[in-house]
Design a protein around this motif. Structure first.
Motif, PDB file in Angstrom:
ATOM      1  N   PRO A  83       7.005   7.565   0.830  1.00 30.87           N
ATOM      2  CA  PRO A  83       6.336   8.786   0.370  1.00 30.87           C
ATOM      3  C   PRO A  83       4.846   8.872   0.725  1.00 30.87           C
ATOM      4  O   PRO A  83       4.379   9.926   1.180  1.00 30.87           O
ATOM      5  CB  PRO A  83       6.554   8.769  -1.147  1.00 30.87           C
ATOM      6  CG  PRO A  83       7.161   7.451  -1.485  1.00 30.87           C
ATOM      7  CD  PRO A  83       7.749   6.895  -0.244  1.00 30.87           C
ATOM      8  N   GLU A  84       4.095   7.766   0.539  1.00 29.92           N
ATOM      9  CA  GLU A  84       2.651   7.807   0.829  1.00 29.92           C
ATOM     10  C   GLU A  84       2.408   8.045   2.310  1.00 29.92           C
ATOM     11  O   GLU A  84       1.498   8.767   2.707  1.00 29.92           O
ATOM     12  CB  GLU A  84       1.996   6.480   0.409  1.00 29.92           C
ATOM     13  CG  GLU A  84       2.148   6.127  -1.078  1.00 29.92           C
ATOM     14  CD  GLU A  84       3.489   5.465  -1.423  1.00 29.92           C
ATOM     15  OE1 GLU A  84       4.369   5.350  -0.536  1.00 29.92           O
ATOM     16  OE2 GLU A  84       3.657   5.085  -2.612  1.00 29.92           O
ATOM     17  N   PHE A  85       3.233   7.416   3.138  1.00 31.17           N
ATOM     18  CA  PHE A  85       3.098   7.538   4.589  1.00 31.17           C
ATOM     19  C   PHE A  85       3.554   8.925   5.048  1.00 31.17           C
ATOM     20  O   PHE A  85       2.965   9.524   5.950  1.00 31.17           O
ATOM     21  CB  PHE A  85       3.948   6.441   5.251  1.00 31.17           C
ATOM     22  CG  PHE A  85       3.665   6.217   6.717  1.00 31.17           C
ATOM     23  CD1 PHE A  85       2.579   5.440   7.122  1.00 31.17           C
ATOM     24  CD2 PHE A  85       4.495   6.760   7.691  1.00 31.17           C
ATOM     25  CE1 PHE A  85       2.335   5.217   8.473  1.00 31.17           C
ATOM     26  CE2 PHE A  85       4.250   6.547   9.042  1.00 31.17           C
ATOM     27  CZ  PHE A  85       3.168   5.768   9.439  1.00 31.17           C
ATOM     28  N   GLN A  97       2.002  14.163   7.374  1.00 33.44           N
ATOM     29  CA  GLN A  97       1.844  15.622   7.270  1.00 33.44           C
ATOM     30  C   GLN A  97       0.373  16.011   7.368  1.00 33.44           C
ATOM     31  O   GLN A  97       0.017  16.966   8.054  1.00 33.44           O
ATOM     32  CB  GLN A  97       2.452  16.130   5.967  1.00 33.44           C
ATOM     33  CG  GLN A  97       3.977  16.102   6.012  1.00 33.44           C
ATOM     34  CD  GLN A  97       4.619  16.399   4.661  1.00 33.44           C
ATOM     35  OE1 GLN A  97       3.977  16.959   3.766  1.00 33.44           O
ATOM     36  NE2 GLN A  97       5.871  16.023   4.502  1.00 33.44           N
ATOM     37  N   ARG A  98      -0.492  15.255   6.701  1.00 29.23           N
ATOM     38  CA  ARG A  98      -1.930  15.551   6.780  1.00 29.23           C
ATOM     39  C   ARG A  98      -2.454  15.409   8.205  1.00 29.23           C
ATOM     40  O   ARG A  98      -3.378  16.091   8.610  1.00 29.23           O
ATOM     41  CB  ARG A  98      -2.723  14.627   5.841  1.00 29.23           C
ATOM     42  CG  ARG A  98      -2.497  14.918   4.364  1.00 29.23           C
ATOM     43  CD  ARG A  98      -3.547  14.241   3.483  1.00 29.23           C
ATOM     44  NE  ARG A  98      -3.551  12.785   3.570  1.00 29.23           N
ATOM     45  CZ  ARG A  98      -2.699  11.984   2.925  1.00 29.23           C
ATOM     46  NH1 ARG A  98      -1.749  12.499   2.155  1.00 29.23           N
ATOM     47  NH2 ARG A  98      -2.779  10.672   3.039  1.00 29.23           N
ATOM     48  N   GLN A  99      -1.835  14.503   8.966  1.00 25.77           N
ATOM     49  CA  GLN A  99      -2.253  14.297  10.353  1.00 25.77           C
ATOM     50  C   GLN A  99      -1.642  15.335  11.294  1.00 25.77           C
ATOM     51  O   GLN A  99      -1.900  15.305  12.499  1.00 25.77           O
ATOM     52  CB  GLN A  99      -1.815  12.904  10.842  1.00 25.77           C
ATOM     53  CG  GLN A  99      -2.395  11.748  10.054  1.00 25.77           C
ATOM     54  CD  GLN A  99      -3.889  11.626  10.228  1.00 25.77           C
ATOM     55  OE1 GLN A  99      -4.394  11.758  11.337  1.00 25.77           O
ATOM     56  NE2 GLN A  99      -4.607  11.407   9.143  1.00 25.77           N
ATOM     57  N   ARG A 150       0.824  -1.215   0.000  1.00 27.95           N
ATOM     58  CA  ARG A 150       0.000   0.000   0.000  1.00 27.95           C
ATOM     59  C   ARG A 150       0.852   1.255   0.000  1.00 27.95           C
ATOM     60  O   ARG A 150       0.341   2.368   0.014  1.00 27.95           O
ATOM     61  CB  ARG A 150      -0.942   0.027   1.219  1.00 27.95           C
ATOM     62  CG  ARG A 150      -2.106  -0.900   1.082  1.00 27.95           C
ATOM     63  CD  ARG A 150      -3.209  -0.628   2.087  1.00 27.95           C
ATOM     64  NE  ARG A 150      -4.090  -1.778   2.102  1.00 27.95           N
ATOM     65  CZ  ARG A 150      -3.989  -2.774   2.974  1.00 27.95           C
ATOM     66  NH1 ARG A 150      -3.097  -2.721   3.951  1.00 27.95           N
ATOM     67  NH2 ARG A 150      -4.798  -3.805   2.895  1.00 27.95           N
ATOM     68  N   ASN A 151       2.191   1.042   0.087  1.00 29.11           N
ATOM     69  CA  ASN A 151       3.095   2.186  -0.031  1.00 29.11           C
ATOM     70  C   ASN A 151       4.401   1.696  -0.657  1.00 29.11           C
ATOM     71  O   ASN A 151       4.529   0.516  -0.990  1.00 29.11           O
ATOM     72  CB  ASN A 151       3.304   2.866   1.335  1.00 29.11           C
ATOM     73  CG  ASN A 151       3.826   1.902   2.392  1.00 29.11           C
ATOM     74  OD1 ASN A 151       4.340   0.833   2.069  1.00 29.11           O
ATOM     75  ND2 ASN A 151       3.678   2.273   3.650  1.00 29.11           N
ATOM     76  N   THR A 152       5.337   2.611  -0.802  1.00 29.14           N
ATOM     77  CA  THR A 152       6.566   2.306  -1.534  1.00 29.14           C
ATOM     78  C   THR A 152       7.729   2.300  -0.550  1.00 29.14           C
ATOM     79  O   THR A 152       8.033   3.328   0.066  1.00 29.14           O
ATOM     80  CB  THR A 152       6.806   3.380  -2.619  1.00 29.14           C
ATOM     81  OG1 THR A 152       5.586   3.557  -3.341  1.00 29.14           O
ATOM     82  CG2 THR A 152       7.916   2.969  -3.566  1.00 29.14           C
ATOM     83  N   ILE A 153       8.367   1.150  -0.429  1.00 28.61           N
ATOM     84  CA  ILE A 153       9.416   0.978   0.570  1.00 28.61           C
ATOM     85  C   ILE A 153      10.755   0.753  -0.128  1.00 28.61           C
ATOM     86  O   ILE A 153      10.827   0.010  -1.109  1.00 28.61           O
ATOM     87  CB  ILE A 153       9.077  -0.222   1.479  1.00 28.61           C
ATOM     88  CG1 ILE A 153       7.774   0.064   2.239  1.00 28.61           C
ATOM     89  CG2 ILE A 153      10.198  -0.505   2.475  1.00 28.61           C
ATOM     90  CD1 ILE A 153       7.190  -1.153   2.910  1.00 28.61           C
ATOM     91  N   ASP A 166      -7.329   5.679   7.660  1.00 30.14           N
ATOM     92  CA  ASP A 166      -6.884   5.725   6.272  1.00 30.14           C
ATOM     93  C   ASP A 166      -5.353   5.772   6.169  1.00 30.14           C
ATOM     94  O   ASP A 166      -4.780   6.613   5.475  1.00 30.14           O
ATOM     95  CB  ASP A 166      -7.514   6.963   5.601  1.00 30.14           C
ATOM     96  CG  ASP A 166      -7.466   6.849   4.084  1.00 30.14           C
ATOM     97  OD1 ASP A 166      -7.336   5.707   3.590  1.00 30.14           O
ATOM     98  OD2 ASP A 166      -7.515   7.902   3.416  1.00 30.14           O
ATOM     99  N   ILE A 167      -4.708   4.856   6.878  1.00 27.14           N
ATOM    100  CA  ILE A 167      -3.241   4.863   6.953  1.00 27.14           C
ATOM    101  C   ILE A 167      -2.665   4.072   5.774  1.00 27.14           C
ATOM    102  O   ILE A 167      -3.012   2.904   5.588  1.00 27.14           O
ATOM    103  CB  ILE A 167      -2.747   4.214   8.265  1.00 27.14           C
ATOM    104  CG1 ILE A 167      -3.527   4.774   9.458  1.00 27.14           C
ATOM    105  CG2 ILE A 167      -1.254   4.441   8.455  1.00 27.14           C
ATOM    106  CD1 ILE A 167      -3.279   4.024  10.767  1.00 27.14           C
ATOM    107  N   PRO A 168      -1.826   4.713   4.973  1.00 28.74           N
ATOM    108  CA  PRO A 168      -1.253   3.988   3.824  1.00 28.74           C
ATOM    109  C   PRO A 168      -0.135   3.041   4.272  1.00 28.74           C
ATOM    110  O   PRO A 168       1.053   3.287   4.057  1.00 28.74           O
ATOM    111  CB  PRO A 168      -0.717   5.101   2.934  1.00 28.74           C
ATOM    112  CG  PRO A 168      -0.453   6.243   3.868  1.00 28.74           C
ATOM    113  CD  PRO A 168      -1.357   6.092   5.055  1.00 28.74           C
ATOM    114  N   THR A 169      -0.507   1.955   4.905  1.00 30.83           N
ATOM    115  CA  THR A 169       0.459   0.956   5.318  1.00 30.83           C
ATOM    116  C   THR A 169      -0.214  -0.408   5.318  1.00 30.83           C
ATOM    117  O   THR A 169      -1.371  -0.540   4.908  1.00 30.83           O
ATOM    118  CB  THR A 169       1.061   1.284   6.695  1.00 30.83           C
ATOM    119  OG1 THR A 169       2.174   0.416   6.940  1.00 30.83           O
ATOM    120  CG2 THR A 169       0.049   1.104   7.826  1.00 30.83           C
TER     121      THR A 169
END
Lengths: 260, 458
Positions: free
Chosen positions: B425-427, B432-434, B148-151, B217-220
């Motif tokens: 990046p997604e996280f 930042q939004r949080q 769900r994200n890029t590692i 809605d956590i991108p992880t």
């Protein structure tokens, strides 16, 4: 100079109420990204207790005195490990008796052999635990074993021992089962946990799946009375069913928890 | 085949490749325990001198564990990519070391080379490398994975949030998760080591993690680190993102873990078919660690570092999202002190990366090892420089269930800050939004009305 006017730079975390749900080190606060010093030192103290426990020694004089009060014969044994650093790196040597200890056991009179159980007290990774808990636990356990009619071999006090050294001891003294009481690896939350391992038909080369383990025996963990009850139950069951380990299920009901 | 090297008037003889690799290994307690280590300092260097002259092609002809006996050897040989190997096929191990450090070996070249290298080649070259070399070479590698994200992108460092609790109490686990998220951690995975492997407990935790992730809605991704057979069993009843398994580098080690390649393939196929990844399909999470083969009495005369790298062949087969070497967990009879733990971690990270794996490291130690937080600070900083994909985050570095010390959420922020590393990046965007971090990645003050603090574990 305005940046150094604030004396307290620690930012508290506004979720310390969550600490009620876990003993994990949460809501520590921070200064910059660092853990505040108070918490750093509290961690360091816990680690110091653990380290001291790893390097602690059995208090032989104290233990002998306490064990003699139970009117049981005691033999003093030693593994083939030379020192603590070797103990930590050579578990194989911690599982073997030194030659002097083998001779001591071979010289035991017939009256001490072929008993139901031999109780072994070893330092393991925390002699501190054994210095603290051996006598209080036996104080509750021995009467239970007596009531159950189990015969008991001399208590073996082992320095620099690991769990499996009990197999060699049990085999040499021809006991039907061993009860190994041993200091567990210290954690940050407790440096004085005692473990109890029960093995039916101790034989050199036995592996862990033939043992039953009762862990975390200490004042804030599994307390002496329920620990003694559980140990006695498992020993009786092991002798009755002639097995121990994964096939011996722990169905012990703590009487103090039964409401009738 | 035997190998030898003469130093002045003394000729050192090494009966086979397995022995040569073991004797050439920098000293560690596990190899001494297994009776495989060099007897003297000179013998070790003699072995390294001999090893430097061994052609890489030899590794395709002489197996350290026979092909007929071990399915991992068969996997290594049968899947070896000759075309990828071709550019270095004329090298000796020593020439490979020099080439890896040259500017010719850049990121793209190393990525193309990965399928051409076998674990034994990589283990061999790492034995000739200094810590500095292990860092330099690893830093050139880039292994990127997605669910769900890029590692694993360069300049990024992710964290597995490890909120373990001694009784698996959901409220206790949730408290540690909230703590970790508010410290900017959790982008590699939110992964729990359950206190028991009971399917019912695993199902409950899976639901809880999924619900929490959805609610905010956590991108992880999440993972319960149960046995692969348990994951297969619960997959139809609960939301499984990643399938976890501990793996080793010999078939016998894996058999002591209750697994084999066929079972892993079954789990991999099943996890893929769930199709839960949104931006990628790396669905496996593996853990390894030097010493596991010896601990299972299954090393077959192979040194612990070579066994470890062979485990990466198993991991590579299943395109994992994460591979974590739990380096200091196993204890001082395998890695005695901070020096040995640090060296082993750098080896594991570099070797895994060269083979194309998304390597993370559990920077950790137990209380009976000669190590402390200072050693972990050193290792963490070195791994940050080396470009490690992820580390572990535990509240205050103290895992109350597994009873060992890892790195804290604060430690993760430290290494990101001093080295200018960022979250996935997604996280990072989510943080930042949080209002948890600012655009520069710095932690921001969080008020007591922050909506993460309204979470109620069921």
């Amino acid at each position: 100079m305005s940046n150094i006017q604030h004396r307290n730079t620690v930012q508290e975390d506004p979720w310390s109420a969550l600490k009620a749900y876990t003993t994990a080190r949460i809501a520590l606060g921070r200064t910059g990204t660092a853990i505040p010093l108070k918490e750093v030192l509290s961690f360091r103290l816990a680690h110091a207790h653990a380290r001291d426990a790893v390097y602690s020694r059995l208090d032989i004089n104290l233990l002998l005195e306490e064990l003699h009060a139970f009117m049981l014969p005691v033999v003093q044994l030693h593994s083939s490990v030379a020192g603590r650093h070797e103990y930590l790196q050579r578990p194989d040597k911690g599982r073997k008796l030194d030659t002097g200890s083998i001779e001591i056991l071979q010289a035991q009179p017939a009256a001490f052999r072929q008993k139901d159980v031999v109780i072994i007290v070893a330092d393991g990774l925390s002699a501190t635990a054994m210095n603290l808990h051996t006598a209080p636990l036996l104080n509750h356990l021995l009467p239970l074993l007596k009531t159950a009619g189990l015969s008991i071999a001399p208590v073996c006090l082992v320095e620099q021992g690991r769990v499996a050294i009990g197999d060699e001891i049990g085999e040499l003294i021809q006991a039907k089962a061993t009860l190994m009481l041993i200091g567990e690896r210290p954690g940050l939350s407790a440096a004085d946990s005692m473990g109890a391992y029960i093995t039916f038909q101790p034989r050199t080369g036995n592996t862990d799946e033939v043992r039953n383990c009762i862990s975390n025996i200490r004042q804030d963990g599994l307390q002496y009375i329920p620990a003694a009850g559980k140990i006695c139950y498992l020993l009786q069951e092991a002798l009755r069913l002639r097995l121990s380990g994964v096939e011996l299920k722990d169905n012990y009901k703590d009487p103090s928890l039964l409401t009738g | 085949m035997s190998y030898q090297h003469t130093i002045q008037f003394r000729t050192y003889q090494f009966d086979d490749l397995r022995t040569l690799l073991a004797k050439a290994t920098p000293f560690r307690s596990g190899d001494a325990l297994a009776g495989l280590a060099a007897a003297t300092y000179e013998e070790r260097v003699a072995a390294q001198l001999a090893l430097a002259d061994v052609p890489l092609k030899t590794f395709l002809q002489e197996a350290v564990i026979p092909y007929e006996e071990d399915e991992i050897t068969r996997l290594i040989i049968d899947t070896h990519n000759q075309a990828a190997f071709a550019p270095v096929s004329h090298f000796t191990v020593g020439e490979l070391r020099d080439w890896l450090l040259s500017d010719d070996a850049d990121t793209q070249t190393l990525q193309q080379l990965a399928p051409g290298l076998t674990p034994e080649m990589v283990a061999a070259v790492s034995k000739l490398m200094r810590n500095q070399d292990l860092i330099s070479v690893a830093q050139k590698c880039e292994v990127v994975t997605r669910f769900r994200n890029t590692i694993g992108l360069k300049g990024r460092l992710s964290v597995r949030l490890q909120p373990n609790h001694n009784t698996d109490d959901p409220k206790g686990i949730a408290a540690s998760i909230i703590d970790g998220l508010l410290y900017g951690c959790g982008d590699a995975v939110i992964g729990i080591n359950p206190a028991t492997d009971s399917p019912q407990a695993v199902i409950q935790l899976l639901h809880m993690l999924d619900q929490l992730r959805e609610q905010f809605d956590i991108p992880t991704q999440s993972c319960i680190l149960c046995h692969v057979t348990t994951a297969l069993q619960v997959m139809t009843k609960a939301p499984v993102d990643l399938v976890f398994q501990s793996i080793g580098g010999t078939a016998r080690t894996n058999s002591s873990f209750g697994i084999h390649l066929g079972l892993l393939q079954e789990a991999y196929d099943a996890a893929l078919s769930l199709n839960r990844g949104t931006i990628g399909n790396n669905v496996m999470y593996f853990e390894t660690g030097q010493g596991s083969a010896l601990s299972a009495n299954a090393h077959q005369g192979v040194d612990q570092q070579t066994c470890e790298v062979r485990a990466y062949a198993v991991a590579r087969r299943f395109s994992p999202l994460l591979v974590n070497t739990v380096v200091g967990f196993i204890g001082p009879e395998y890695l005695f002190d901070g020096k040995q733990i640090i060296r082993a971690a750098l080896e594991d990270h570099c070797c895994g990366k060269l083979l194309g794996l998304p390597m993370g490291v559990d920077v950790c130690y137990t209380n009976h090892a000669e190590a402390d937080q200072d050693d972990m600070d050193n290792l963490l900083t070195l791994l940050g420089v080396a470009g490690c994909n992820f580390i572990i985050g535990v509240p205050g570095a103290d895992d109350i269930m597994l009873n060992y010390q890892s790195t804290s959420f604060h430690d993760a922020q430290y290494v990101r800050k001093v080295l200018g590393l960022k979250a996935a990046p997604e996280f990072e965007g989510w943080l930042q939004r949080q209002g948890i971090t600012n655009a520069g990645g710095q932690l921001q003050p969080v008020g007591n009305t922050h909506h993460l603090l309204t979470y109620q574990a069921g």
